[in-house]
Design a protein around this motif. Sequence first.
Motif, PDB file in Angstrom:
ATOM      1  N   SER A   7       8.095  25.072 -13.784  1.00 52.50           N
ATOM      2  CA  SER A   7       8.674  26.268 -13.061  1.00 52.50           C
ATOM      3  C   SER A   7       8.340  25.775 -11.757  1.00 52.50           C
ATOM      4  N   LEU A   8       7.045  25.186 -11.696  1.00 59.08           N
ATOM      5  CA  LEU A   8       7.418  24.195  -9.749  1.00 59.08           C
ATOM      6  C   LEU A   8       7.971  23.686 -10.068  1.00 59.08           C
ATOM      7  N   ILE A   9       8.746  22.956 -10.836  1.00 59.64           N
ATOM      8  CA  ILE A   9      10.268  22.355 -10.897  1.00 59.64           C
ATOM      9  C   ILE A   9      11.506  23.230 -10.879  1.00 59.64           C
ATOM     10  N   LYS A  10      12.145  23.830 -11.386  1.00 58.60           N
ATOM     11  CA  LYS A  10      13.301  24.735 -10.935  1.00 58.60           C
ATOM     12  C   LYS A  10      12.281  26.274  -9.270  1.00 58.60           C
ATOM     13  N   ALA A  11      10.822  26.065  -8.992  1.00 57.95           N
ATOM     14  CA  ALA A  11      10.948  26.635  -8.104  1.00 57.95           C
ATOM     15  C   ALA A  11      11.464  25.638  -6.531  1.00 57.95           C
ATOM     16  N   ARG A  65      10.368  30.104  -0.438  1.00 54.02           N
ATOM     17  CA  ARG A  65       9.018  30.050  -0.094  1.00 54.02           C
ATOM     18  C   ARG A  65       8.244  30.689  -0.972  1.00 54.02           C
ATOM     19  N   ASP A  66       8.207  31.956  -0.786  1.00 52.18           N
ATOM     20  CA  ASP A  66       7.338  32.067  -1.614  1.00 52.18           C
ATOM     21  C   ASP A  66       7.162  32.366  -3.048  1.00 52.18           C
ATOM     22  N   ALA A  67       8.009  31.662  -4.185  1.00 53.46           N
ATOM     23  CA  ALA A  67       8.701  31.296  -5.626  1.00 53.46           C
ATOM     24  C   ALA A  67       7.526  30.004  -5.112  1.00 53.46           C
ATOM     25  N   PHE A  68       8.069  29.126  -4.529  1.00 59.55           N
ATOM     26  CA  PHE A  68       7.214  27.427  -3.753  1.00 59.55           C
ATOM     27  C   PHE A  68       5.579  28.077  -4.068  1.00 59.55           C
TER      28      PHE A  68
END
Length: 208
Positions: A7-11, A65-68
């Motif tokens: 999920s982090l990679i996707k963001a 930015r917020d998703a990250f």
Amino acid sequence: MSYSTSSLIKAINHPALADKVMGPTQAQGFTFAIVSAPALIPTKDWWPMLFVDQKISAEIAPEARDAFLQEIMVYFKHAVDELKAPEGFTFPDVCDCKDNNANVELMAFCAGFLQGYHWLSDLWQDRLSNLDDESKSLVSQTLLGSMVLSGHPQLPAMLKDTPKDQLPVVDDVYADMPKTLTIFATFGRRIAAAETIAELKKAEAPKA
């Protein structure tokens, strides 16, 4: 919300963040250094350090930015929860080490952790100056292990006078580091908690 490196990679792979932020495991390593800090660090202070320019450009789309940030904070909470669990810290699921070779994700995590420690080094040195040799040894051991697994360029020079039979073995360091990082982070968080309690007591004390 459960933690997932994917999920982090996707963001991070959002086009608006291309070449503007750390890689996922490097960002996790830096964040773990913040989790381990011997003082409470407001998110607004350390979060911009995950960006290449160490600041958040106004040109970056807010949703990217917020998703990250959301995924980083999910990892932050996951790391805190791990420290409270019997198993303790574990490396992100994409990190691995085989035949004395750390994979690039493990190297990136440890490099990010060292970056985070360096950013916090004044805080650490200030506290360590008042602590015992065992505490200083714990910090040194943690940093050395991280340097070994990150393939730090200064490591050969640091170890040039070390007897061959005493040189760190990468596989052994990898096996020991989860426990070492658990102890290190718990140690740092206890210092931060003690200082916070002391400040609260000081604030509540009646004035003369």
